[in-house]
Design an enzyme around this catalytic site. Sequence first.
Site, PDB file in Angstrom:
ATOM      1  N   TYR A   1      49.983  33.918  31.003  1.00 24.13           N
ATOM      2  CA  TYR A   1      50.249  34.949  30.911  1.00 24.13           C
ATOM      3  C   TYR A   1      51.817  35.465  29.984  1.00 24.13           C
ATOM      4  O   TYR A   1      51.739  36.807  29.447  1.00 24.13           O
ATOM      5  CB  TYR A   1      51.630  34.978  32.662  1.00 24.13           C
TER       6      TYR A   1
ATOM      7  N   SER B   1      57.068  42.241  30.267  1.00 25.78           N
ATOM      8  CA  SER B   1      57.530  41.243  31.136  1.00 25.78           C
ATOM      9  C   SER B   1      58.206  41.162  30.780  1.00 25.78           C
ATOM     10  O   SER B   1      58.663  40.464  28.868  1.00 25.78           O
ATOM     11  CB  SER B   1      56.518  40.478  31.918  1.00 25.78           C
TER      12      SER B   1
HETATM   13  N1  LIG Z   1      55.716  41.979  40.398  1.00 25.17           N
HETATM   14  C1  LIG Z   1      56.787  41.147  38.740  1.00 25.17           C
HETATM   15  O1  LIG Z   1      57.657  40.346  39.378  1.00 25.17           O
HETATM   16  C2  LIG Z   1      56.142  41.709  37.417  1.00 25.17           C
HETATM   17  C3  LIG Z   1      56.882  41.324  36.197  1.00 25.17           C
HETATM   18  C4  LIG Z   1      56.683  41.960  35.410  1.00 25.17           C
HETATM   19  C5  LIG Z   1      56.062  42.017  34.945  1.00 25.17           C
HETATM   20  N2  LIG Z   1      54.614  42.899  35.818  1.00 25.17           N
HETATM   21  C6  LIG Z   1      53.272  43.406  35.485  1.00 25.17           C
HETATM   22  O2  LIG Z   1      53.321  44.170  35.601  1.00 25.17           O
HETATM   23  C7  LIG Z   1      52.476  45.341  36.389  1.00 25.17           C
HETATM   24  C8  LIG Z   1      52.114  46.005  37.711  1.00 25.17           C
HETATM   25  O3  LIG Z   1      52.417  44.736  38.378  1.00 25.17           O
HETATM   26  P1  LIG Z   1      52.686  44.603  39.677  1.00 25.17           P
HETATM   27  O4  LIG Z   1      53.542  44.096  40.138  1.00 25.17           O
HETATM   28  O5  LIG Z   1      52.892  45.994  40.604  1.00 25.17           O
HETATM   29  O6  LIG Z   1      51.319  44.063  40.661  1.00 25.17           O
HETATM   30  P2  LIG Z   1      50.668  43.874  42.118  1.00 25.17           P
HETATM   31  O7  LIG Z   1      49.191  43.432  41.954  1.00 25.17           O
HETATM   32  O8  LIG Z   1      51.049  45.136  42.820  1.00 25.17           O
HETATM   33  O9  LIG Z   1      49.570  45.827  41.437  1.00 25.17           O
HETATM   34  C9  LIG Z   1      48.618  45.234  40.148  1.00 25.17           C
HETATM   35  C10 LIG Z   1      47.466  46.412  40.362  1.00 25.17           C
HETATM   36  O10 LIG Z   1      46.455  46.068  39.368  1.00 25.17           O
HETATM   37  C11 LIG Z   1      45.421  46.312  39.569  1.00 25.17           C
HETATM   38  N3  LIG Z   1      43.961  45.732  38.626  1.00 25.17           N
HETATM   39  C12 LIG Z   1      44.130  44.562  38.653  1.00 25.17           C
HETATM   40  N4  LIG Z   1      43.145  44.100  37.840  1.00 25.17           N
HETATM   41  C13 LIG Z   1      42.589  45.499  37.381  1.00 25.17           C
HETATM   42  C14 LIG Z   1      41.465  45.880  36.561  1.00 25.17           C
HETATM   43  N5  LIG Z   1      41.163  45.311  35.977  1.00 25.17           N
HETATM   44  N6  LIG Z   1      41.659  46.731  36.540  1.00 25.17           N
HETATM   45  C15 LIG Z   1      42.049  47.593  37.245  1.00 25.17           C
HETATM   46  N7  LIG Z   1      43.674  47.402  38.073  1.00 25.17           N
HETATM   47  C16 LIG Z   1      43.554  46.480  38.158  1.00 25.17           C
HETATM   48  C17 LIG Z   1      45.289  45.585  41.488  1.00 25.17           C
HETATM   49  O11 LIG Z   1      44.551  45.790  42.149  1.00 25.17           O
HETATM   50  C18 LIG Z   1      46.459  46.529  41.592  1.00 25.17           C
HETATM   51  O12 LIG Z   1      46.304  47.157  42.725  1.00 25.17           O
HETATM   52  C19 LIG Z   1      51.892  44.442  35.788  1.00 25.17           C
HETATM   53  O13 LIG Z   1      51.047  44.617  34.379  1.00 25.17           O
HETATM   54  C20 LIG Z   1      52.349  42.764  35.904  1.00 25.17           C
HETATM   55  O14 LIG Z   1      51.835  42.054  35.381  1.00 25.17           O
HETATM   56  C21 LIG Z   1      55.205  42.512  36.940  1.00 25.17           C
END
Ligand SMILES: NC(=O)c1ccc[n+]([C@@H]2O[C@H](COP(=O)([O-])OP(=O)(O)OC[C@H]3O[C@@H](n4cnc5c(N)ncnc54)[C@H](O)[C@@H]3O)[C@@H](O)[C@H]2O)c1
Length: 256
Positions: free
Chosen positions: A156, A143
């Site tokens: 985080y 991130s």
């Molecule tokens: N959305 C944002 O603004 C953002 C920004 C920077 C980084 N990220 C990172 O991007 C990645 C994806 O995020 P997103 O926004 O698509 O999130 P999201 O919540 O839409 O999807 C995350 C998925 O991870 C799964 N998950 C959670 N814990 C788990 C576990 N223990 N084992 C297996 N699966 C698990 C959830 O069930 C979900 O389907 C994450 O690593 C997040 O930290 C997100």
Amino acid sequence: MNRLMNKTAVITGAASGMGRATAELFAREGATVVVTDLNEELGSDVVAAITSKGGQARFWQLNVAREDDVARVYQEVGAEFGTIDILINCAGIIGVDKPTHELSEAEWDSLFAVDVKGVFFSTKHAVPYMIRQNAGSIVNFSSIYGLTGNEEFTAYHVAKGAVTMQTKQDAAVYGKYNIRVNSVHPSTVLTPLVEGIANAFPGGIVQYEKVNTANQSIRRLGVPLDVAYAVLYLASDESAWVTGVNLPIDGGFMAR
Ligand SMILES: NC(=O)c1ccc[n+]([C@@H]2O[C@H](COP(=O)([O-])OP(=O)(O)OC[C@H]3O[C@@H](n4cnc5c(N)ncnc54)[C@H](O)[C@@H]3O)[C@@H](O)[C@H]2O)c1
């Protein structure tokens, strides 16, 4: 259409948000996609969406925080498809919004179990396949919070900082096996991870977007495909000479 032809790609957290967008894009580019997630219902939906359009995908329920689970699933994937060419470490949670002096050990540990140990376990159990074939590409989801600090979500930030360094370290170690390791660093992307936070924000999602994009050059929230296209490039052979890169996908946030 064929940028990932004959590749088997494992994606963690593929049931939602950016993991789902990446899974669907990879399938359109010819990959066999191993959709893994804690959430069986949503993960099965992703597989159905892919296969209904003629793509190749299979779902495995997987908790990335449990090494026995990861070891078993990757062994089953190897038995089914022969190898793992691509690993996308996307599963992640954001945890509680507290500063260091208010965080409990349990809050810290539960976040690190998924966001840090999850990447470690998946990489550990996918790499032996890649070493055997002297080729592989790993893309980790960090991130902008893993590159710079701000006033929120301390645990985080620290966890995503660990993913940034895991990326560099694994790139340094595994280059001799022709395994590349890169990371993507999104700023705020509208997915279920942030939708709850955005809706609860004073002034709602409109105000949330205004505040959250104030330091970006391109002042809109990201959409999952903005990031999935970068992951596609890093996963494919087009980036054969690219490793150890921490790539912001952030509307220009890190440029300022
Ligand atoms: N959305 C944002 O603004 C953002 C920004 C920077 C980084 N990220 C990172 O991007 C990645 C994806 O995020 P997103 O926004 O698509 O999130 P999201 O919540 O839409 O999807 C995350 C998925 O991870 C799964 N998950 C959670 N814990 C788990 C576990 N223990 N084992 C297996 N699966 C698990 C959830 O069930 C979900 O389907 C994450 O690593 C997040 O930290 C997100």
